[in-house]
Design a protein around this motif. Structure first.
Motif, PDB file in Angstrom:
ATOM      1  N   UNK A 126       0.835  -1.198   0.000  1.00  0.00           N
ATOM      2  CA  UNK A 126       0.000   0.000   0.000  1.00  0.00           C
ATOM      3  C   UNK A 126       0.875   1.255   0.000  1.00  0.00           C
ATOM      4  N   UNK A 127       1.974   1.217   0.746  1.00  0.00           N
ATOM      5  CA  UNK A 127       2.914   2.337   0.737  1.00  0.00           C
ATOM      6  C   UNK A 127       3.456   2.572  -0.670  1.00  0.00           C
ATOM      7  N   UNK A 128       3.818   1.498  -1.356  1.00  0.00           N
ATOM      8  CA  UNK A 128       4.321   1.608  -2.735  1.00  0.00           C
ATOM      9  C   UNK A 128       3.251   2.143  -3.668  1.00  0.00           C
ATOM     10  N   UNK A 129       2.015   1.692  -3.499  1.00  0.00           N
ATOM     11  CA  UNK A 129       0.918   2.180  -4.331  1.00  0.00           C
ATOM     12  C   UNK A 129       0.668   3.666  -4.105  1.00  0.00           C
ATOM     13  N   UNK A 130       0.810   4.111  -2.875  1.00  0.00           N
ATOM     14  CA  UNK A 130       0.631   5.539  -2.588  1.00  0.00           C
ATOM     15  C   UNK A 130       1.691   6.374  -3.290  1.00  0.00           C
ATOM     16  N   UNK A 131       2.913   5.875  -3.342  1.00  0.00           N
ATOM     17  CA  UNK A 131       3.978   6.583  -4.048  1.00  0.00           C
ATOM     18  C   UNK A 131       3.676   6.635  -5.546  1.00  0.00           C
ATOM     19  N   UNK A 132       3.232   5.510  -6.088  1.00  0.00           N
ATOM     20  CA  UNK A 132       2.926   5.433  -7.522  1.00  0.00           C
ATOM     21  C   UNK A 132       1.758   6.351  -7.881  1.00  0.00           C
ATOM     22  N   UNK A 133       0.706   6.322  -7.073  1.00  0.00           N
ATOM     23  CA  UNK A 133      -0.514   7.056  -7.413  1.00  0.00           C
ATOM     24  C   UNK A 133      -0.465   8.518  -7.039  1.00  0.00           C
ATOM     25  N   UNK A 134       0.272   8.864  -5.978  1.00  0.00           N
ATOM     26  CA  UNK A 134       0.296  10.246  -5.510  1.00  0.00           C
ATOM     27  C   UNK A 134       1.462  11.055  -6.047  1.00  0.00           C
ATOM     28  N   UNK A 135       2.346  10.384  -6.800  1.00  0.00           N
ATOM     29  CA  UNK A 135       3.466  11.081  -7.437  1.00  0.00           C
ATOM     30  C   UNK A 135       4.334  11.796  -6.407  1.00  0.00           C
ATOM     31  N   UNK A 136       4.501  11.174  -5.245  1.00  0.00           N
ATOM     32  CA  UNK A 136       5.285  11.798  -4.179  1.00  0.00           C
ATOM     33  C   UNK A 136       6.042  10.733  -3.409  1.00  0.00           C
ATOM     34  N   UNK A 137       7.349  10.860  -3.345  1.00  0.00           N
ATOM     35  CA  UNK A 137       8.180   9.907  -2.629  1.00  0.00           C
ATOM     36  C   UNK A 137       8.081  10.158  -1.145  1.00  0.00           C
ATOM     37  N   UNK A 138       8.037   9.067  -0.372  1.00  0.00           N
ATOM     38  CA  UNK A 138       7.973   9.186   1.085  1.00  0.00           C
ATOM     39  C   UNK A 138       9.215   9.882   1.608  1.00  0.00           C
ATOM     40  N   UNK A 139       9.115  10.411   2.813  1.00  0.00           N
ATOM     41  CA  UNK A 139      10.250  11.094   3.420  1.00  0.00           C
ATOM     42  C   UNK A 139      11.393  10.121   3.651  1.00  0.00           C
ATOM     43  N   UNK A 140      12.575  10.642   3.809  1.00  0.00           N
ATOM     44  CA  UNK A 140      13.758   9.802   3.980  1.00  0.00           C
ATOM     45  C   UNK A 140      13.672   8.942   5.225  1.00  0.00           C
ATOM     46  N   UNK A 141      12.901   9.413   6.236  1.00  0.00           N
ATOM     47  CA  UNK A 141      12.767   8.625   7.465  1.00  0.00           C
ATOM     48  C   UNK A 141      11.979   7.352   7.229  1.00  0.00           C
ATOM     49  N   UNK A 142      11.236   7.284   6.081  1.00  0.00           N
ATOM     50  CA  UNK A 142      10.448   6.103   5.769  1.00  0.00           C
ATOM     51  C   UNK A 142      11.061   5.343   4.605  1.00  0.00           C
ATOM     52  N   UNK A 143      12.307   5.581   4.319  1.00  0.00           N
ATOM     53  CA  UNK A 143      12.941   5.004   3.155  1.00  0.00           C
ATOM     54  C   UNK A 143      13.065   3.501   3.180  1.00  0.00           C
ATOM     55  N   UNK A 144      12.858   2.875   4.333  1.00  0.00           N
ATOM     56  CA  UNK A 144      12.967   1.420   4.432  1.00  0.00           C
ATOM     57  C   UNK A 144      11.615   0.767   4.691  1.00  0.00           C
ATOM     58  N   UNK A 145      10.538   1.440   4.274  1.00  0.00           N
ATOM     59  CA  UNK A 145       9.213   0.914   4.529  1.00  0.00           C
ATOM     60  C   UNK A 145       8.859  -0.294   3.682  1.00  0.00           C
ATOM     61  N   UNK A 146       9.742  -0.724   2.806  1.00  0.00           N
ATOM     62  CA  UNK A 146       9.497  -1.964   2.075  1.00  0.00           C
ATOM     63  C   UNK A 146      10.602  -2.976   2.366  1.00  0.00           C
ATOM     64  N   UNK A 147      11.107  -2.944   3.597  1.00  0.00           N
ATOM     65  CA  UNK A 147      12.201  -3.846   3.979  1.00  0.00           C
ATOM     66  C   UNK A 147      11.790  -5.304   3.870  1.00  0.00           C
ATOM     67  N   UNK A 148      10.550  -5.630   4.253  1.00  0.00           N
ATOM     68  CA  UNK A 148      10.104  -7.013   4.176  1.00  0.00           C
ATOM     69  C   UNK A 148      10.019  -7.478   2.726  1.00  0.00           C
ATOM     70  N   UNK A 149       9.538  -6.616   1.845  1.00  0.00           N
ATOM     71  CA  UNK A 149       9.448  -6.969   0.433  1.00  0.00           C
ATOM     72  C   UNK A 149      10.827  -7.238  -0.156  1.00  0.00           C
ATOM     73  N   UNK A 150      11.803  -6.411   0.215  1.00  0.00           N
ATOM     74  CA  UNK A 150      13.158  -6.621  -0.271  1.00  0.00           C
ATOM     75  C   UNK A 150      13.721  -7.945   0.235  1.00  0.00           C
ATOM     76  N   UNK A 151      13.436  -8.274   1.485  1.00  0.00           N
ATOM     77  CA  UNK A 151      13.917  -9.543   2.028  1.00  0.00           C
ATOM     78  C   UNK A 151      13.263 -10.722   1.327  1.00  0.00           C
ATOM     79  N   UNK A 152      11.996 -10.570   0.983  1.00  0.00           N
ATOM     80  CA  UNK A 152      11.256 -11.668   0.372  1.00  0.00           C
ATOM     81  C   UNK A 152      11.788 -11.992  -1.021  1.00  0.00           C
TER      82      UNK A 152
END
Length: 300
Positions: free
Chosen positions: A77-103
């Motif tokens: 959902x975080x990734x979809x928000x970036x795609x749909x809202x045309x806005x990258x999350x703040x740097x403090x949230x830069x690892x919000x897809x850590x589980x996806x990367x591990x998977x």
């Protein structure tokens, strides 16, 4: 395996071809009670990742325990928000897809979704229209009807409970009164529930973090604050990817997260991400999920 044009494929054949997608969607919306429309977008995102070169995303996701599957869906959902809202999350949230990367065991930063948002938007929309709406529609309608019925039942129960309360118990002031002032005995029911004092932490695959390391880190930094620690149960030669930490006080979580939704720590050189544990609404008795059509799965 080539898929014949959809106009020549029966609904039954189409469902069989997308069996694992239907199974995963059922886990999201029936077992985990996630939003049916949002979850269709989540499935489409994972299918799009497979089409652009990230292999077996759906199959790997399907093998996760519920608590990790729910976390992974939140990351989607975080990734979809970036795609749909045309806005990258703040740097403090830069690892919000850590589980996806591990998977998927590949570099897949949030920057990737921001830089490829145009092609991702087009690709995901096409998958929703051509695949998800046909393969998942019956499950989506089933979940929507189930959720509406449950919501109505909950409202009726609340209304019934309210009407049954004696008038003298309504509107009691809470501010300025302790339990002793109201003449109520102190019981464990008056305590903060464990779920409200629990933090969820995830670890990077390939960099195992052990229970003693987690205990030592938080005890050294924040004192004797941990009531219990529950690592993911795995086989002896496997790595735990997550843990739940129950604190003595909910204020410990506020202090650790320091106002952020998610915090990153380094424990003995290994990255750990922490957030407040938010249990999803699970039911012990669920309506029968739509029947899966094939005992075997096909790739996309």
């Amino acid at each position: 395996m080539m898929v014949p044009p959809s106009s020549f494929v029966s609904q039954e054949e189409f469902n069989m071809f997308h069996r694992i997608d239907r199974e995963l969607y059922t886990l999201l919306v029936i077992n985990l009670w996630r939003d049916p429309v949002e979850s269709m977008q989540v499935i489409a995102l994972w299918l799009w990742l497979e089409r652009v070169g990230f292999r077996n995303v759906v199959q790997k996701t399907l093998s996760l325990p519920y608590v990790l599957l729910n976390e992974l869906a939140d990351e989607a959902v975080t990734c979809l928000n970036i795609i749909n809202n045309d806005q990258l999350a703040s740097s403090s949230e830069g690892n919000d897809n850590a589980l996806m990367q591990s998977l998927i065991e590949r570099d897949l930063s949030l920057q990737f979704f921001y830089e490829n948002r145009l092609i991702a938007t087009q690709g995901i929309a096409r998958i929703v229209n051509e695949v998800c709406m046909r393969a998942l529609r019956d499950i989506m309608l089933h979940a929507i009807e189930r959720n509406a019925a449950q919501s109505l039942a909950d409202s009726s129960q609340v209304m019934s409970h309210s009407l049954q309360q004696p008038m003298v118990n309504r509107g009691l002031p809470e501010i300025g009164f302790g339990l002793g002032d109201l003449g109520l005995p102190w019981t464990r029911e008056n305590e903060v529930p464990p779920d409200d004092r629990t933090m969820f932490v995830t670890f990077s695959k390939g960099y195992p973090v052990y229970e003693w390391e987690v205990m030592e880190f938080f005890t050294r930094a924040y004192g004797d604050c941990i009531e219990s620690l529950h690592m993911q149960e795995v086989l002896p030669n496997e790595q735990s990817l997550f843990a739940r930490i129950v604190f003595h006080s909910a204020s410990s979580i506020e202090m650790i997260l320091n106002g952020m939704g998610k915090a990153k720590f380094t424990i003995n050189g290994k990255h750990v991400w922490a957030r407040k544990f938010v249990p999803k609404r699970l039911k012990l008795s669920l309506p029968a999920a739509p029947q899966m059509d094939l005992p075997v799965s096909f790739g996309l």
